[in-house]
Design an enzyme around this catalytic site. Structure first.
Site, PDB file in Angstrom:
ATOM      1  N   GLY A  48       5.374  -8.062   0.959  1.00 23.92           N
ATOM      2  CA  GLY A  48       5.373  -8.350  -0.469  1.00 23.92           C
ATOM      3  C   GLY A  48       3.975  -8.316  -1.053  1.00 23.92           C
ATOM      4  O   GLY A  48       3.800  -8.451  -2.254  1.00 23.92           O
ATOM      5  N   CYS A  49       2.979  -8.133  -0.198  1.00 22.70           N
ATOM      6  CA  CYS A  49       1.597  -8.010  -0.653  1.00 22.70           C
ATOM      7  C   CYS A  49       1.239  -6.529  -0.686  1.00 22.70           C
ATOM      8  O   CYS A  49       1.613  -5.782   0.208  1.00 22.70           O
ATOM      9  CB  CYS A  49       0.636  -8.729   0.300  1.00 22.70           C
ATOM     10  SG  CYS A  49       0.882 -10.499   0.378  1.00 22.70           S
ATOM     11  N   GLU A  50       0.532  -6.120  -1.721  1.00 26.69           N
ATOM     12  CA  GLU A  50       0.084  -4.732  -1.799  1.00 26.69           C
ATOM     13  C   GLU A  50      -0.952  -4.447  -0.713  1.00 26.69           C
ATOM     14  O   GLU A  50      -0.968  -3.392  -0.107  1.00 26.69           O
ATOM     15  CB  GLU A  50      -0.511  -4.448  -3.178  1.00 26.69           C
ATOM     16  CG  GLU A  50      -0.893  -3.000  -3.371  1.00 26.69           C
ATOM     17  CD  GLU A  50      -1.330  -2.728  -4.781  1.00 26.69           C
ATOM     18  OE1 GLU A  50      -2.543  -2.655  -4.995  1.00 26.69           O
ATOM     19  OE2 GLU A  50      -0.466  -2.600  -5.656  1.00 26.69           O
TER      20      GLU A  50
END
Length: 140
Positions: A48-50
């Site tokens: 969910g983190c870029e």
């Protein structure tokens, strides 16, 4: 070595200049101890983190009381600063205490919401959700 979360909060409250706040955030990330390569694995990866983010959550006993010990890393300097904030916020808490905390409250308290891209905000949310799931699992 990261300062205690109370010191970090005080420092952010003193600094009003956005560039200086960002510099302090990056310095916090640089203060993180290195995360061993063996812990940069899929199990510890925060989805969910870029940016690439890994958080390892474990429990240590201190005088018979279990408390969380978090380690983390990101390949982005700014995101690594957010990892450092979450580590300072949750480390040392019992799993039960950590399960009741919301790291997004800290994020808002430090007034990052308005000056951080939505992708980074989503990344912080993913970190908080991951830590919360780990705390609930470890509290059981």
């Amino acid at each position: 070595m990261l300062p205690p979360i109370a010191t970090i909060i005080e420092n952010f409250e003193i600094v009003e200049d956005e560039d200086m706040r960002l510099e302090y955030l990056i310095e916090l990330g640089k203060a993180l101890p290195p995360l061993p390569e063996a812990l940069r694995n899929e199990t510890n990866r925060v989805h969910g983190c870029e940016s690439q983010v890994w958080i390892n959550t474990s429990v240590e006993e201190d005088g018979g009381t279990p408390h969380l010990v978090l380690q983390g890393f990101s390949d982005s300097f700014i995101v690594r600063g957010f990892v450092a904030l979450m580590i300072a916020y949750y480390t040392g808490k019992t799993p039960q205490e950590a399960a009741k905390l919301d790291g997004l409250d800290l994020f808002r308290q430090l007034h990052f919401g308005a000056h951080v891209t939505s992708k980074r905000s989503n990344g912080v949310r993913a970190m908080v959700e991951r830590i919360h799931r780990d705390a609930v699992r470890l509290a059981a």
